[in-house]
Design a protein around this motif. Structure first.
Motif, PDB file in Angstrom:
ATOM      1  N   PRO A 146      -1.167 -15.091  50.707  1.00 32.26           N
ATOM      2  CA  PRO A 146      -0.794 -14.081  49.702  1.00 32.26           C
ATOM      3  C   PRO A 146      -1.488 -14.275  48.358  1.00 32.26           C
ATOM      4  O   PRO A 146      -0.853 -14.276  47.305  1.00 32.26           O
ATOM      5  CB  PRO A 146       0.717 -14.282  49.580  1.00 32.26           C
ATOM      6  N   ALA A 147      -2.817 -14.443  48.383  1.00 34.44           N
ATOM      7  CA  ALA A 147      -3.550 -14.741  47.154  1.00 34.44           C
ATOM      8  C   ALA A 147      -4.194 -13.518  46.519  1.00 34.44           C
ATOM      9  O   ALA A 147      -4.721 -13.610  45.406  1.00 34.44           O
ATOM     10  CB  ALA A 147      -4.625 -15.795  47.431  1.00 34.44           C
ATOM     11  N   SER A 187     -12.640 -16.465  44.925  1.00 45.07           N
ATOM     12  CA  SER A 187     -11.527 -15.862  45.633  1.00 45.07           C
ATOM     13  C   SER A 187     -11.570 -16.317  47.086  1.00 45.07           C
ATOM     14  O   SER A 187     -12.589 -16.807  47.580  1.00 45.07           O
ATOM     15  CB  SER A 187     -11.613 -14.338  45.565  1.00 45.07           C
ATOM     16  N   PHE A 188     -10.462 -16.135  47.780  1.00 44.18           N
ATOM     17  CA  PHE A 188     -10.443 -16.469  49.202  1.00 44.18           C
ATOM     18  C   PHE A 188     -11.469 -15.647  49.987  1.00 44.18           C
ATOM     19  O   PHE A 188     -12.176 -16.197  50.845  1.00 44.18           O
ATOM     20  CB  PHE A 188      -9.031 -16.313  49.771  1.00 44.18           C
ATOM     21  N   PRO A 189     -11.596 -14.336  49.742  1.00 46.25           N
ATOM     22  CA  PRO A 189     -12.637 -13.590  50.445  1.00 46.25           C
ATOM     23  C   PRO A 189     -14.041 -14.150  50.190  1.00 46.25           C
ATOM     24  O   PRO A 189     -14.869 -14.196  51.111  1.00 46.25           O
ATOM     25  CB  PRO A 189     -12.493 -12.164  49.895  1.00 46.25           C
ATOM     26  N   LEU A 236       0.371 -18.405  42.165  1.00 45.28           N
ATOM     27  CA  LEU A 236      -0.249 -18.627  40.858  1.00 45.28           C
ATOM     28  C   LEU A 236      -1.714 -18.177  40.875  1.00 45.28           C
ATOM     29  O   LEU A 236      -2.216 -17.633  39.882  1.00 45.28           O
ATOM     30  CB  LEU A 236      -0.161 -20.105  40.472  1.00 45.28           C
ATOM     31  N   ILE A 237      -2.373 -18.401  42.003  1.00 44.71           N
ATOM     32  CA  ILE A 237      -3.757 -17.918  42.144  1.00 44.71           C
ATOM     33  C   ILE A 237      -3.766 -16.395  42.113  1.00 44.71           C
ATOM     34  O   ILE A 237      -4.589 -15.773  41.434  1.00 44.71           O
ATOM     35  CB  ILE A 237      -4.370 -18.445  43.456  1.00 44.71           C
ATOM     36  N   ARG A 238      -2.851 -15.786  42.843  1.00 47.42           N
ATOM     37  CA  ARG A 238      -2.762 -14.323  42.905  1.00 47.42           C
ATOM     38  C   ARG A 238      -2.578 -13.725  41.506  1.00 47.42           C
ATOM     39  O   ARG A 238      -3.159 -12.679  41.182  1.00 47.42           O
ATOM     40  CB  ARG A 238      -1.590 -13.917  43.800  1.00 47.42           C
ATOM     41  N   LYS A 239      -1.776 -14.399  40.681  1.00 46.85           N
ATOM     42  CA  LYS A 239      -1.472 -13.882  39.348  1.00 46.85           C
ATOM     43  C   LYS A 239      -2.589 -14.148  38.337  1.00 46.85           C
ATOM     44  O   LYS A 239      -2.479 -13.748  37.174  1.00 46.85           O
ATOM     45  CB  LYS A 239      -0.181 -14.528  38.842  1.00 46.85           C
ATOM     46  N   GLY A 240      -3.634 -14.835  38.738  1.00 47.77           N
ATOM     47  CA  GLY A 240      -4.744 -15.108  37.840  1.00 47.77           C
ATOM     48  C   GLY A 240      -4.524 -16.292  36.926  1.00 47.77           C
ATOM     49  O   GLY A 240      -5.260 -16.456  35.937  1.00 47.77           O
ATOM     50  N   GLU A 241      -3.543 -17.127  37.247  1.00 50.83           N
ATOM     51  CA  GLU A 241      -3.212 -18.255  36.376  1.00 50.83           C
ATOM     52  C   GLU A 241      -3.952 -19.541  36.752  1.00 50.83           C
ATOM     53  O   GLU A 241      -3.755 -20.563  36.119  1.00 50.83           O
ATOM     54  CB  GLU A 241      -1.697 -18.502  36.421  1.00 50.83           C
ATOM     55  N   GLU A 242      -4.809 -19.482  37.780  1.00 51.23           N
ATOM     56  CA  GLU A 242      -5.467 -20.686  38.265  1.00 51.23           C
ATOM     57  C   GLU A 242      -6.985 -20.600  38.181  1.00 51.23           C
ATOM     58  O   GLU A 242      -7.690 -21.323  38.887  1.00 51.23           O
ATOM     59  CB  GLU A 242      -5.056 -20.926  39.726  1.00 51.23           C
ATOM     60  N   ALA A 243      -7.500 -19.721  37.350  1.00 51.67           N
ATOM     61  CA  ALA A 243      -8.941 -19.479  37.328  1.00 51.67           C
ATOM     62  C   ALA A 243      -9.717 -20.467  36.459  1.00 51.67           C
ATOM     63  O   ALA A 243     -10.933 -20.601  36.608  1.00 51.67           O
ATOM     64  CB  ALA A 243      -9.215 -18.052  36.852  1.00 51.67           C
TER      65      ALA A 243
END
Length: 270
Positions: A146-147, A187-189, A236-243
């Motif tokens: 769910p990223a 990103s995962f893709p 957290l990755i999904r929300k953009g907090e881990e970039a």
């Protein structure tokens, strides 16, 4: 400064206990330390089991430093730290995780030890795609997490191991908390596309609901607590907090962190 000869300045009499020695970071720390390492695990010649406290003191006896891959229960880590200090250990290096709070109980156990300590807070490992949590799905050609389109600076565990060995064997790392990351956020893709380029086999990315991902983790054997934690970290990755990318690898090792291409060249995908 990326080889053992460059970063190991410890005395020939120093021995480092490496916990989790069969794991992704532990076995690489062991290899870098060479004869200075005392690898310990439930299956190693030096036996260590978090659930069997009578294995702790024999494992740590005669060592001067410990690479700590923590258990799930911080109380056990507190008890182990007491045993290690009484046995004469003067340096502890803890594998923590990115985003751990400053009052994290695992980190507190090491910081309150009365010995020299260093905390490592790495991002998600690149090796998760060929050695661990994501590997079975990647091999089957489809990874569902769910990223969303969130990006993350995955790190090569080789960099973690080299930073760990520097902290275990060199002066100047006491009291430091190192946020460790790779050099670029992907990103995962994007990750799966790069893996597909190397292997020639397409791997599809599927963005699934968080609760579905948690349920899958529980089905394959993760505890409820760990499944919930892993899902939270993915979100957290999904929300953009881990970039964000950190510079600790460069500051400690004097070189840039390994790229995803570097990892692919030495991975099981190569």
């Amino acid at each position: 400064m990326s080889t053992l000869s460059a970063i190991n300045t410890s005395s020939e009499d120093d021995t480092v206990l490496v916990l989790g020695a069969t794991g992704k970071t532990g076995r690489r720390v062991t290899a870098l330390l060479g004869s200075a390492a005392r690898p310990a695990s439930r299956s190693a010649s030096t036996r260590f089991d978090w659930s069997e406290q009578d294995t702790w003191e024999p494992a740590v006896r005669g060592t001067t430093a410990v690479y700590v891959v923590p258990p799930e229960n911080p109380v056990l880590l507190n008890d182990f730290v007491d045993v290690a200090v009484k046995a004469g250990v003067t340096r502890l290096v803890l594998l923590s995780m990115r985003g751990a709070p400053d009052d994290d109980p695992f980190e507190a156990a090491v910081k309150g030890s009365g010995t020299e300590w260093t905390i490592l807070r790495p991002t998600w490992f690149m090796q998760n795609f060929d050695e661990d949590i994501f590997a079975p799905s990647v091999q089957q050609g489809e990874l569902a997490v769910p990223a969303g389109d969130g990006v993350h600076p995955f790190i090569d565990v080789v960099d973690i191991a080299e930073v760990a060995v520097a902290a275990l064997t060199q002066p100047g790392h006491h009291g430091q908390t190192y946020d460790l990351s790779g050099p670029e956020a992907l990103s995962f893709p994007e990750v799966l596309a790069r893996i597909s380029e190397v292997t020639g086999s397409p791997v599809r990315y599927v963005d699934i609901a968080p609760e579905e991902f948690t349920a899958v983790l529980r089905e394959v054997g993760y505890s409820e607590e760990i499944a919930d934690l892993v899902t939270m970290l993915i979100l957290l990755i999904r929300k953009g907090e881990e970039a964000h990318v950190s510079d600790s690898v460069r500051r400690v090792l004097g070189r840039e962190p390994r790229t995803f291409a570097d990892y692919l060249g030495s991975s099981k995908f190569a």
